[in-house]
Design a protein around this motif. Structure first.
Motif, PDB file in Angstrom:
ATOM      1  N   LEU A 131       0.729  -1.337  -0.020  1.00  0.00           N
ATOM      2  CA  LEU A 131       0.108  -0.154   0.023  1.00  0.00           C
ATOM      3  C   LEU A 131       0.959   1.248   0.106  1.00  0.00           C
ATOM      4  O   LEU A 131       0.562   2.270  -0.705  1.00  0.00           O
ATOM      5  CB  LEU A 131      -0.988  -0.093   1.231  1.00  0.00           C
ATOM      6  N   VAL A 181      -6.335   4.789   1.157  1.00  0.00           N
ATOM      7  CA  VAL A 181      -6.870   3.451   0.573  1.00  0.00           C
ATOM      8  C   VAL A 181      -7.797   3.015   1.342  1.00  0.00           C
ATOM      9  O   VAL A 181      -9.052   2.412   1.016  1.00  0.00           O
ATOM     10  CB  VAL A 181      -5.696   2.481   0.356  1.00  0.00           C
ATOM     11  N   LYS A 228      -7.384  -3.352   1.333  1.00  0.00           N
ATOM     12  CA  LYS A 228      -6.325  -3.596   0.197  1.00  0.00           C
ATOM     13  C   LYS A 228      -6.918  -4.595  -1.061  1.00  0.00           C
ATOM     14  O   LYS A 228      -7.010  -4.359  -2.231  1.00  0.00           O
ATOM     15  CB  LYS A 228      -5.023  -4.160   0.570  1.00  0.00           C
TER      16      LYS A 228
END
Lengths: 223, 223
Positions: free
Chosen positions: B28, B42, B49
DNA sequence: GATAGTTTCATACAACTGTTTGAAATGCAA
DNA sequence: TTGCATTTCAAACAGTTGTATGAAACTATC
């Protein structure tokens, strides 16, 4: 030596765990716990985790390659130095399919491990597979001897497609079962081999092939 | 909204990085550094993820599926509700091969991403692929309409082998190039599609197929 | 311009990873 | 038994990972 015992326990535990849960979520700690050995033993005996995986894969991979070459040589000797194209394909895809499909694939950890190695793709295994080209060249050479007239590219495409069908059947076994609602019998390994060989030969020569004398496809084609 | 900008930047950066370096070693932190956004963005925009990866794959996957179905429908309409088996196979493997092979595969990150997704096999993507069966059923139905006499199992095996050849060609593109020493032209996408379709049809019907009128194979077969 | 909702940010968290270390145990030859 | 090499062990290491937090900055509405 007691060391071989530890080495072997690690190899066994690792193969089983990788076969069951895949490479993604099996840690060294899982392996040593299953093998009942110390954590440091892996690095002591194998150097690193990747080298352990590599050794597992190389062992199984060499065994399959040996089988393939044995079948190929037998076929070439039976044909006086030139094997039939169907026998060549059979030697190419037979051992792999027999190893990874069929009843043994449930029981044998070796088979399940190889299926995992075929589905997931971890760096140490990828590196080894890239060196496997030499082995395939021997089959390309046999194909050249069997069909001297053919364009080289056609032979390579034929080899490539045969491997495609074999590996994809192993990889997508579950999906095909689900898609066909059981109508495709994934346990009938010899029938599958017949199918793959038949398609491969037809693709290359344009002629329908009879398959092995005892093959189910052969019986079906003959009405 | 500025949020869409951030979201988009993350999607672009992630797709590019995954395409270039694979799922295995892109974190990430790599993604947010490339996208010039904060690490927490994110999880804020995608939840996790895995959901980011899933969104990337679903987007591209739906696009390909749409193309396939469009081609299939066009072929069925042209044939008055019943498409030729060759056109069905072409609709099945054409979009995927066109998307992942050929000149665009070097430039387009989308193509390179889908190749990665095809080679490596991460959990979020595997989950999605397992639900893709419904889409294939539409092709199975079209095949049934096209070849009403055939056994169901034969049709499913034909479908399966066609996908096998297409995907394996994408996956093992490099290896085939190396093995054939360049004799197999992996840049000639339409030629490859012709080949896959021809083999698929021959496998199912036992007859040689002519391919598209403009196809290289057709020209070659006709001398 | 105050308010409420959204979006960004720096930072910390908690857990897990493969690998290393140095000492303890063991095996084996002399 | 002594001495040497191999093997085991507990413990720590150093690094990375995805995720959570709470405050700050922003945006748009009234």
């Amino acid at each position: 030596m007691a060391s071989d015992q530890t080495r072997g326990a690690i190899l066994n535990a690792a193969e089983r765990l990788y076969a069951d849960r895949g490479f993604g979520d099996v840690t060294l700690r899982d392996i040593v716990a299953t093998a009942n050995v110390n954590l440091a033993a892996v690095n002591y005996h194998f150097g690193s985790k990747d080298e352990l995986i590599a050794e597992l894969f190389v062992t199984r991979s060499l065994a399959t390659n040996r089988e393939r070459l044995n079948e190929l040589k037998a076929a070439e000797q039976a044909g006086g130095g030139r094997a039939g194209i169907d026998a060549i394909f059979r030697a190419l895809v037979g051992p792999t399919l027999r190893g990874c499909l069929g009843p043994s694939s449930e029981s044998s950890t070796a088979a399940r491990f190889m299926i995992r190695a075929s589905i997931e793709s971890v760096p140490p295994i990828r590196r080894i597979k890239n060196r496997e080209v030499d082995h395939l060249r021997k089959f390309a050479a046999a194909m050249r001897r069997s069909l001297p007239g053919r364009a080289e590219a056609d032979l390579y495409w034929g080899l490539h497609f045969a491997l495609a069908m074999a590996h994809h059947t192993i990889r997508e076994r579950e999906r095909l079962t689900k898609l066909s609602e059981g109508k495709c019998d994934l346990d009938d390994v010899e029938g599958i081999i017949d199918r793959v060989v038949a398609v491969s030969v037809t693709a290359l020569t344009g002629e329908k092939v009879q398959g092995r004398p005892s093959g189910k496809l052969a019986a079906r084609e003959a009405h």
